[in-house]
Design a protein around this motif. Structure first.
Motif, PDB file in Angstrom:
ATOM      1  N   ARG A  48      65.640  72.835 -25.632  1.00  0.00           N
ATOM      2  CA  ARG A  48      64.727  72.598 -24.510  1.00  0.00           C
ATOM      3  C   ARG A  48      63.399  72.144 -25.104  1.00  0.00           C
ATOM      4  O   ARG A  48      62.793  72.888 -25.883  1.00  0.00           O
ATOM      5  N   ARG A  84      67.427  67.823 -25.671  1.00  0.00           N
ATOM      6  CA  ARG A  84      67.354  67.406 -24.269  1.00  0.00           C
ATOM      7  C   ARG A  84      65.977  66.831 -23.980  1.00  0.00           C
ATOM      8  O   ARG A  84      64.963  67.465 -24.262  1.00  0.00           O
ATOM      9  N   GLU A 183      74.853  68.703 -14.242  1.00  0.00           N
ATOM     10  CA  GLU A 183      74.270  69.850 -13.551  1.00  0.00           C
ATOM     11  C   GLU A 183      73.949  69.537 -12.095  1.00  0.00           C
ATOM     12  O   GLU A 183      73.400  70.358 -11.376  1.00  0.00           O
ATOM     13  N   GLY A 204      75.560  72.150 -17.229  1.00  0.00           N
ATOM     14  CA  GLY A 204      74.467  73.094 -16.967  1.00  0.00           C
ATOM     15  C   GLY A 204      74.832  73.918 -15.745  1.00  0.00           C
ATOM     16  O   GLY A 204      74.560  73.536 -14.613  1.00  0.00           O
ATOM     17  N   THR A 205      75.455  75.055 -16.003  1.00  0.00           N
ATOM     18  CA  THR A 205      75.990  75.812 -14.862  1.00  0.00           C
ATOM     19  C   THR A 205      74.895  76.467 -14.018  1.00  0.00           C
ATOM     20  O   THR A 205      75.147  76.828 -12.872  1.00  0.00           O
ATOM     21  N   ASN A 206      73.687  76.616 -14.582  1.00  0.00           N
ATOM     22  CA  ASN A 206      72.624  77.226 -13.784  1.00  0.00           C
ATOM     23  C   ASN A 206      72.269  76.317 -12.611  1.00  0.00           C
ATOM     24  O   ASN A 206      72.244  76.740 -11.452  1.00  0.00           O
ATOM     25  N   ASP A 207      72.000  75.058 -12.932  1.00  0.00           N
ATOM     26  CA  ASP A 207      71.682  74.121 -11.854  1.00  0.00           C
ATOM     27  C   ASP A 207      72.928  73.681 -11.098  1.00  0.00           C
ATOM     28  O   ASP A 207      72.880  73.483  -9.885  1.00  0.00           O
ATOM     29  N   ARG A 217      68.679  79.242  -7.621  1.00  0.00           N
ATOM     30  CA  ARG A 217      69.127  80.059  -8.758  1.00  0.00           C
ATOM     31  C   ARG A 217      68.203  81.228  -9.060  1.00  0.00           C
ATOM     32  O   ARG A 217      68.591  82.170  -9.746  1.00  0.00           O
TER      33      ARG A 217
END
Ligand code: PEP
Ligand code: MG
Length: 325
Positions: A48, A84, A183, A204-207, A217
Motif C-alpha cells: 500500500r 499498488r 475488487e 481485494g475481498t474487503n472492497d 465494510r
C-alpha cells in the motif's frame, strides 16, 4: 499453534499433494517489510503506497518515492513485490490535493479514477516504481478497476513512463508484470476480458464484499452482509481465478479473506496462486496449507459453493477441516 507454526515460518507451504501457492504479506512501509520477512513471507502481495502521500504538506517527489520503494525492495531481494498505485479518495484525503466534495466518496473519484484526473501524480509514481525495479522483482498493480478501458488507459501511462525513462537513459527492469486488483464486481464479472489484458489479478475481498453486497465494510450494522463467505462473493472469487487460469495468468488475494484460516481450504480448492496477508498470519496459513490435499479441497470448495448461507459455508469447512476452525 502459532508458536509451533513460527518454527517452520521460513519453509514453503506445500500441500500434501505438492501444490505450492505463494504466501506473501500486505505491507505499507519498511517496518512492515522487515516484519514480513521475519514471519517468513515469500514476498509482498500488496504494497500500500498511501503512507508516502498522507500526513504531509506536499506531494512526495519522484525522487522521494524512488528512495522509499528502493528501501522496501531491498528488504526482499529477488522476492516478488506487488506495488499498488495510489488508492486515495474514498475516505482518504490529501491536504495538498483539492478534491471536490462527494455524496458517496466510496463510489466517487477514488484511486485510479483520481490518478487519471491528475496524470502528473500518476506519472511520478510510475516513474519512481519503474526506476526502483532495477535488480528486483517488482510488479505494478492498479486498484479499483471497473472496466477494460481503464486497464488500457493505465497501461498506456506505464508505457509513456517507460518511453520517457528510456529517452532519459534511466534504467528500469524491462519485464515487469502489470496486474490489477479485482475488487469491484464489474471487474469480477468481466474477468475473462480483463485477463487477456493483464499479467495477474489480486482479489481485494474487503472492497469486493462491500461493493457486491452494497454493505459498507466499516459499518458494524451491516458486517453480516459485507462478509466474503457470502455465496455471491465466493462465486465471484471462483470465476475470477478460473478466468485468469484460462488465459495462463495467475490470481492472488490481498483482502482479509486470504489471512483467514477458515477460508484457506476453500481458496486452495479454488486454485488460488498467491495468498497475501498481515505478517503474523503468514506462518499460521503456511502451517495450515501443509495439512491440506488440493484435490480434496477442490471437492470441498464445490460443495461450499452450493451452500446457501454464510453459516452453512463456515459450518461445512469447520466440520471437514477442524484444523482451520
Ligand atoms: C481490499 O479492498 O480487499 C484491499 C486489499 O484493499 P484495501 O483494503 O486497501 O482497500
Ligand atoms: Mg480495496
Amino acid at each position: 499453534l502459532r508458536g509451533e507454526a513460527q518454527k517452520h515460518a521460513h519453509e514453503p507451504a506445500v500441500t500434501l499433494d505438492g501444490f505450492k501457492p505463494e504466501v506473501s504479506s500486505n505491507i505499507g512501509d519498511v517496518a512492515g517489510a522487515k516484519k514480513a520477512v521475519s514471519y517468513g513471507a515469500e514476498g509482498v502481495g500488496l504494497l500500500r503506497t498511501e503512507f508516502l502521500y498522507m500526513d504531509r504538506p506536499s506531494m512526495p517527489t519522484e525522487e522521494e518515492q524512488y528512495q522509499a520503494y528502493k528501501a522496501i525492495l531491498e528488504e526482499f531481494g529477488h522476492m516478488p513485490v506487488v506495488l499498488r498505485t495510489l488508492d486515495i479518495g474514498g475516505d482518504k484525503e490529501l491536504s495538498y490535493l483539492k478534491m471536490d466534495p462527494e455524496m458517496n466518496p466510496f463510489l466517487g473519484v477514488r484511486a485510479l479514477r483520481l490518478c487519471f484526473k491528475h496524470p502528473e501524480i500518476f506519472k511520478a509514481q510510475l516513474r519512481a516504481a519503474l526506476r526502483a525495479s532495477v535488480g528486483h522483482n517488482l510488479k505494478i498493480m492498479f486498484p479499483m478497476v471497473a472496466t477494460l478501458s481503464e486497464v488500457r488507459e493505465a497501461k498506456k501511462w506505464v508505457n509513456i513512463c517507460r518511453d520517457e525513462l528510456k529517452a532519459e537513459g534511466k534504467p528500469f527492469a524491462e519485464d515487469i508484470e502489470v496486474g490489477i486488483m479485482v475488487e469491484i464486481p464489474a471487474a469480477a464479472v468481466c474477468a475473462d476480458m480483463l485477463a487477456r489484458e493483464v499479467d495477474f489479478f489480486s482479489i481485494g475481498t474487503n472492497d469486493l464484499s462491500q461493493y457486491t453486497m452494497a454493505a459498507d465494510r466499516g459499518n458494524p450494522g451491516v458486517a453480516h452482509l459485507s462478509d466474503a463467505f457470502q455465496p455471491s462473493v465466493l462465486r465471484l472469487i471462483r470465476d475470477v481465478i478460473n478466468a485468469s487460469h484460462k488465459y495462463g495468468k495467475w490470481t492472488g488475494m490481498c483482502g482479509e479473506l486470504a489471512g483467514e484460516p477458515l477460508a484457506a481450504p476453500l481458496l486452495i480448492g479454488l486454485g488460488l496462486d498467491e495468498f497475501s496477508m498481515s505478517p503474523p498470519m503468514v506462518p499460521v496459513i503456511k502451517a495450515l496449507i501443509r495439512t491440506l490435499d488440493s484435490n480434496e479441497m477442490k471437492k470441498l470448495a464445490e460443495e461450499a459453493l452450493d451452500k446457501e448461507t454464510v453459516e452453512e459455508v463456515r459450518e461445512l469447512v469447520r466440520k471437514r477441516v477442524p484444523a482451520a476452525a
